[in-house]
Design a protein around this motif. Structure first.
Motif, PDB file in Angstrom:
ATOM      1  N   MET A  27       0.795  -1.224   0.129  1.00 48.49           N
ATOM      2  CA  MET A  27       0.025   0.013  -0.044  1.00 48.49           C
ATOM      3  C   MET A  27       0.775   1.527  -0.154  1.00 48.49           C
ATOM      4  O   MET A  27       1.823   1.206   0.728  1.00 48.49           O
ATOM      5  CB  MET A  27      -1.013  -0.039   1.325  1.00 48.49           C
ATOM      6  N   ALA A  28       0.573   2.206  -0.720  1.00 49.10           N
ATOM      7  CA  ALA A  28       1.049   3.750  -0.792  1.00 49.10           C
ATOM      8  C   ALA A  28       1.160   4.192   0.550  1.00 49.10           C
ATOM      9  O   ALA A  28       0.035   4.109   1.053  1.00 49.10           O
ATOM     10  CB  ALA A  28       0.768   4.170  -1.892  1.00 49.10           C
ATOM     11  N   LYS A  29       2.190   4.978   0.960  1.00 50.96           N
ATOM     12  CA  LYS A  29       1.921   5.708   2.217  1.00 50.96           C
ATOM     13  C   LYS A  29       2.186   7.378   1.781  1.00 50.96           C
ATOM     14  O   LYS A  29       2.646   7.735   0.753  1.00 50.96           O
ATOM     15  CB  LYS A  29       3.332   5.345   3.130  1.00 50.96           C
ATOM     16  N   THR A  30       1.623   7.740   2.660  1.00 52.01           N
ATOM     17  CA  THR A  30       1.510   9.426   2.432  1.00 52.01           C
ATOM     18  C   THR A  30       1.998  10.136   3.973  1.00 52.01           C
ATOM     19  O   THR A  30       2.122   9.354   4.867  1.00 52.01           O
ATOM     20  CB  THR A  30       0.158   9.938   1.868  1.00 52.01           C
ATOM     21  N   THR A  31       2.217  11.314   3.862  1.00 52.27           N
ATOM     22  CA  THR A  31       2.329  12.074   5.067  1.00 52.27           C
ATOM     23  C   THR A  31       1.137  12.911   5.592  1.00 52.27           C
ATOM     24  O   THR A  31       0.400  13.625   4.672  1.00 52.27           O
ATOM     25  CB  THR A  31       3.516  12.972   4.859  1.00 52.27           C
ATOM     26  N   ILE A  32       0.920  13.160   6.632  1.00 52.93           N
ATOM     27  CA  ILE A  32      -0.201  14.049   7.273  1.00 52.93           C
ATOM     28  C   ILE A  32       0.614  15.093   8.321  1.00 52.93           C
ATOM     29  O   ILE A  32       1.414  14.540   8.916  1.00 52.93           O
ATOM     30  CB  ILE A  32      -1.274  13.377   8.040  1.00 52.93           C
ATOM     31  N   GLN A  33      -0.016  16.219   8.417  1.00 55.80           N
ATOM     32  CA  GLN A  33       0.841  17.170   9.267  1.00 55.80           C
ATOM     33  C   GLN A  33      -0.036  17.250  10.337  1.00 55.80           C
ATOM     34  O   GLN A  33      -0.940  17.699  10.231  1.00 55.80           O
ATOM     35  CB  GLN A  33       0.957  18.481   8.408  1.00 55.80           C
ATOM     36  N   VAL A  34       0.544  17.197  11.384  1.00 48.32           N
ATOM     37  CA  VAL A  34      -0.120  17.636  12.741  1.00 48.32           C
ATOM     38  C   VAL A  34       0.861  18.542  13.636  1.00 48.32           C
ATOM     39  O   VAL A  34       2.102  18.614  13.321  1.00 48.32           O
ATOM     40  CB  VAL A  34      -0.480  16.253  13.477  1.00 48.32           C
ATOM     41  N   ASP A  35       0.524  19.237  14.602  1.00 47.44           N
ATOM     42  CA  ASP A  35       1.163  19.918  15.545  1.00 47.44           C
ATOM     43  C   ASP A  35       2.186  18.863  16.278  1.00 47.44           C
ATOM     44  O   ASP A  35       1.961  17.773  16.321  1.00 47.44           O
ATOM     45  CB  ASP A  35       0.449  20.875  16.374  1.00 47.44           C
ATOM     46  N   THR A  36       3.118  19.421  16.790  1.00 49.96           N
ATOM     47  CA  THR A  36       3.924  18.336  17.408  1.00 49.96           C
ATOM     48  C   THR A  36       3.762  17.913  18.582  1.00 49.96           C
ATOM     49  O   THR A  36       4.252  16.725  18.893  1.00 49.96           O
ATOM     50  CB  THR A  36       5.308  19.360  17.797  1.00 49.96           C
ATOM     51  N   GLY A  37       2.794  18.640  19.334  1.00 49.89           N
ATOM     52  CA  GLY A  37       2.187  18.058  20.632  1.00 49.89           C
ATOM     53  C   GLY A  37       1.267  16.911  20.055  1.00 49.89           C
ATOM     54  O   GLY A  37       1.324  15.725  20.795  1.00 49.89           O
ATOM     55  N   THR A  38       0.540  16.925  19.177  1.00 48.48           N
ATOM     56  CA  THR A  38      -0.167  15.826  18.639  1.00 48.48           C
ATOM     57  C   THR A  38       0.674  14.737  18.266  1.00 48.48           C
ATOM     58  O   THR A  38       0.381  13.432  18.460  1.00 48.48           O
ATOM     59  CB  THR A  38      -1.228  16.260  17.679  1.00 48.48           C
ATOM     60  N   ARG A  39       1.617  15.112  17.376  1.00 51.37           N
ATOM     61  CA  ARG A  39       2.459  14.074  17.060  1.00 51.37           C
ATOM     62  C   ARG A  39       3.156  13.152  18.099  1.00 51.37           C
ATOM     63  O   ARG A  39       3.541  11.961  18.208  1.00 51.37           O
ATOM     64  CB  ARG A  39       3.800  14.514  16.184  1.00 51.37           C
ATOM     65  N   ASP A  40       3.737  14.018  19.226  1.00 50.39           N
ATOM     66  CA  ASP A  40       4.089  13.414  20.445  1.00 50.39           C
ATOM     67  C   ASP A  40       3.343  12.513  21.263  1.00 50.39           C
ATOM     68  O   ASP A  40       3.693  11.224  21.478  1.00 50.39           O
ATOM     69  CB  ASP A  40       4.946  14.484  21.363  1.00 50.39           C
ATOM     70  N   GLN A  41       1.996  12.790  21.328  1.00 52.37           N
ATOM     71  CA  GLN A  41       1.071  11.987  21.886  1.00 52.37           C
ATOM     72  C   GLN A  41       0.701  10.758  21.043  1.00 52.37           C
ATOM     73  O   GLN A  41       0.661   9.755  21.682  1.00 52.37           O
ATOM     74  CB  GLN A  41      -0.175  12.918  22.116  1.00 52.37           C
ATOM     75  N   LEU A  42       0.714  10.946  19.668  1.00 53.45           N
ATOM     76  CA  LEU A  42       0.359   9.736  19.059  1.00 53.45           C
ATOM     77  C   LEU A  42       1.787   8.798  19.206  1.00 53.45           C
ATOM     78  O   LEU A  42       1.354   7.462  19.293  1.00 53.45           O
ATOM     79  CB  LEU A  42       0.362  10.028  17.408  1.00 53.45           C
TER      80      LEU A  42
END
Length: 87
Positions: free
Chosen positions: A1-16
């Motif tokens: 499956m192809a992959k893509t990038t999503i943009q979130v703020d750094t706080g959300t990225r760290d929580q994920l």
């Protein structure tokens, strides 16, 4: 499956990242799991359509969509009946 990038703020990225680490998985797998548990409106409508078709195929008196829409909480009532009978 192809992959893509999503943009979130750094706080959300760290929580994920923390949530994924706690579950022993990746952020991509975590998001895929969340998406699988939260169908779109179109997916829910398709499931309803398939459920109605299956019900009509297995019942002697098929109800129309209008009749089914007029019956409030049909699934909840059926589950309650089955639960009462099983108890």
């Amino acid at each position: 499956m192809a992959k893509t990038t999503i943009q979130v703020d750094t706080g959300t990225r760290d929580q994920l990242a923390a949530l994924a680490a706690e579950q022993g998985t990746t952020m991509g797998a975590l998001l895929a799991s969340w998406a699988a548990e939260h169908p779109t409106c179109e997916q829910r409508e398709e499931r309803v359509r398939q459920g109605r078709e299956a019900m009509r195929a297995h019942t002697p008196h098929a109800l129309s969509d209008e009749q089914l829409d007029a019956l409030p909480n049909v699934l909840e009532r059926l589950r309650a009946l089955v639960g009462d009978a099983a108890a």
